[in-house]
Design a protein around this motif. Sequence first.
Motif, PDB file in Angstrom:
ATOM      1  N   ILE A  29      45.624 -55.777  -8.964  1.00  0.00           N
ATOM      2  CA  ILE A  29      46.619 -55.488  -7.930  1.00  0.00           C
ATOM      3  C   ILE A  29      46.080 -55.851  -6.550  1.00  0.00           C
ATOM      4  O   ILE A  29      46.781 -56.411  -5.714  1.00  0.00           O
ATOM      5  CB  ILE A  29      47.053 -54.007  -7.989  1.00  0.00           C
ATOM      6  CG1 ILE A  29      47.888 -53.776  -9.241  1.00  0.00           C
ATOM      7  CG2 ILE A  29      47.829 -53.606  -6.740  1.00  0.00           C
ATOM      8  CD1 ILE A  29      48.208 -52.321  -9.523  1.00  0.00           C
ATOM      9  N   ALA A  30      44.806 -55.562  -6.308  1.00  0.00           N
ATOM     10  CA  ALA A  30      44.200 -55.860  -5.005  1.00  0.00           C
ATOM     11  C   ALA A  30      44.154 -57.358  -4.739  1.00  0.00           C
ATOM     12  O   ALA A  30      44.175 -57.789  -3.593  1.00  0.00           O
ATOM     13  CB  ALA A  30      42.790 -55.279  -4.937  1.00  0.00           C
ATOM     14  N   GLU A  31      44.104 -58.173  -5.796  1.00  0.00           N
ATOM     15  CA  GLU A  31      44.010 -59.617  -5.633  1.00  0.00           C
ATOM     16  C   GLU A  31      45.370 -60.307  -5.532  1.00  0.00           C
ATOM     17  O   GLU A  31      45.432 -61.509  -5.296  1.00  0.00           O
ATOM     18  CB  GLU A  31      43.202 -60.223  -6.780  1.00  0.00           C
ATOM     19  CG  GLU A  31      41.733 -59.816  -6.731  1.00  0.00           C
ATOM     20  CD  GLU A  31      40.929 -60.344  -7.893  1.00  0.00           C
ATOM     21  OE1 GLU A  31      41.489 -61.064  -8.736  1.00  0.00           O
ATOM     22  OE2 GLU A  31      39.733 -60.032  -7.956  1.00  0.00           O
ATOM     23  N   LEU A  32      46.453 -59.559  -5.706  1.00  0.00           N
ATOM     24  CA  LEU A  32      47.777 -60.153  -5.579  1.00  0.00           C
ATOM     25  C   LEU A  32      48.006 -60.566  -4.126  1.00  0.00           C
ATOM     26  O   LEU A  32      47.640 -59.841  -3.208  1.00  0.00           O
ATOM     27  CB  LEU A  32      48.866 -59.154  -5.989  1.00  0.00           C
ATOM     28  CG  LEU A  32      48.987 -58.837  -7.463  1.00  0.00           C
ATOM     29  CD1 LEU A  32      50.008 -57.729  -7.672  1.00  0.00           C
ATOM     30  CD2 LEU A  32      49.361 -60.063  -8.263  1.00  0.00           C
ATOM     31  N   PRO A  33      48.604 -61.750  -3.926  1.00  0.00           N
ATOM     32  CA  PRO A  33      48.856 -62.154  -2.545  1.00  0.00           C
ATOM     33  C   PRO A  33      49.921 -61.259  -1.923  1.00  0.00           C
ATOM     34  O   PRO A  33      50.882 -60.880  -2.571  1.00  0.00           O
ATOM     35  CB  PRO A  33      49.364 -63.589  -2.676  1.00  0.00           C
ATOM     36  CG  PRO A  33      49.915 -63.674  -4.056  1.00  0.00           C
ATOM     37  CD  PRO A  33      49.103 -62.715  -4.884  1.00  0.00           C
ATOM     38  N   ARG A  34      49.729 -60.935  -0.673  1.00  0.00           N
ATOM     39  CA  ARG A  34      50.740 -60.153   0.023  1.00  0.00           C
ATOM     40  C   ARG A  34      51.589 -61.121   0.836  1.00  0.00           C
ATOM     41  O   ARG A  34      51.095 -62.130   1.324  1.00  0.00           O
ATOM     42  CB  ARG A  34      50.116 -59.086   0.903  1.00  0.00           C
ATOM     43  CG  ARG A  34      49.357 -59.634   2.086  1.00  0.00           C
ATOM     44  CD  ARG A  34      49.040 -58.534   3.089  1.00  0.00           C
ATOM     45  NE  ARG A  34      48.320 -59.069   4.223  1.00  0.00           N
ATOM     46  CZ  ARG A  34      48.853 -59.768   5.215  1.00  0.00           C
ATOM     47  NH1 ARG A  34      50.140 -60.014   5.214  1.00  0.00           N
ATOM     48  NH2 ARG A  34      48.127 -60.220   6.211  1.00  0.00           N
ATOM     49  N   PRO A  35      52.858 -60.829   0.968  1.00  0.00           N
ATOM     50  CA  PRO A  35      53.720 -61.714   1.755  1.00  0.00           C
ATOM     51  C   PRO A  35      53.267 -61.764   3.216  1.00  0.00           C
ATOM     52  O   PRO A  35      52.748 -60.785   3.749  1.00  0.00           O
ATOM     53  CB  PRO A  35      55.095 -61.063   1.649  1.00  0.00           C
ATOM     54  CG  PRO A  35      55.006 -60.093   0.534  1.00  0.00           C
ATOM     55  CD  PRO A  35      53.569 -59.704   0.394  1.00  0.00           C
TER      56      PRO A  35
END
Length: 104
Positions: A29-35
């Motif tokens: 989850i921490a590695e998911l790109p944020r918009p």
Amino acid sequence: MYRQRAKTIIGQSAVMVLACGVLILQTAIAELPRPLTTNEIIKQAELLFDGMVLSVQQAADEDHYQVQLLKASGKVITIKVNGLSGQMHEQQTGPGTATPGHPA
């Protein structure tokens, strides 16, 4: 006695597996790109295309934006922005087409 010890070991192993699973999920989850935020889009577009942003509109798919940018030459260009990856490219207008607000 051996059965109780086996149950304890199995129970501890299950807890360890669950804890590892939680850690792996948190890392993913921490590695998911944020918009990108609108301010980030504006700053990047102005820097990359050397102009002043006039407007930012979210596209129908919600991951992309259309940015109207005024260049120093006076030309208004439209930039398509991927809000997740940050990729930006100028949208080409064909012959006889107009950039919104500027006739062909």
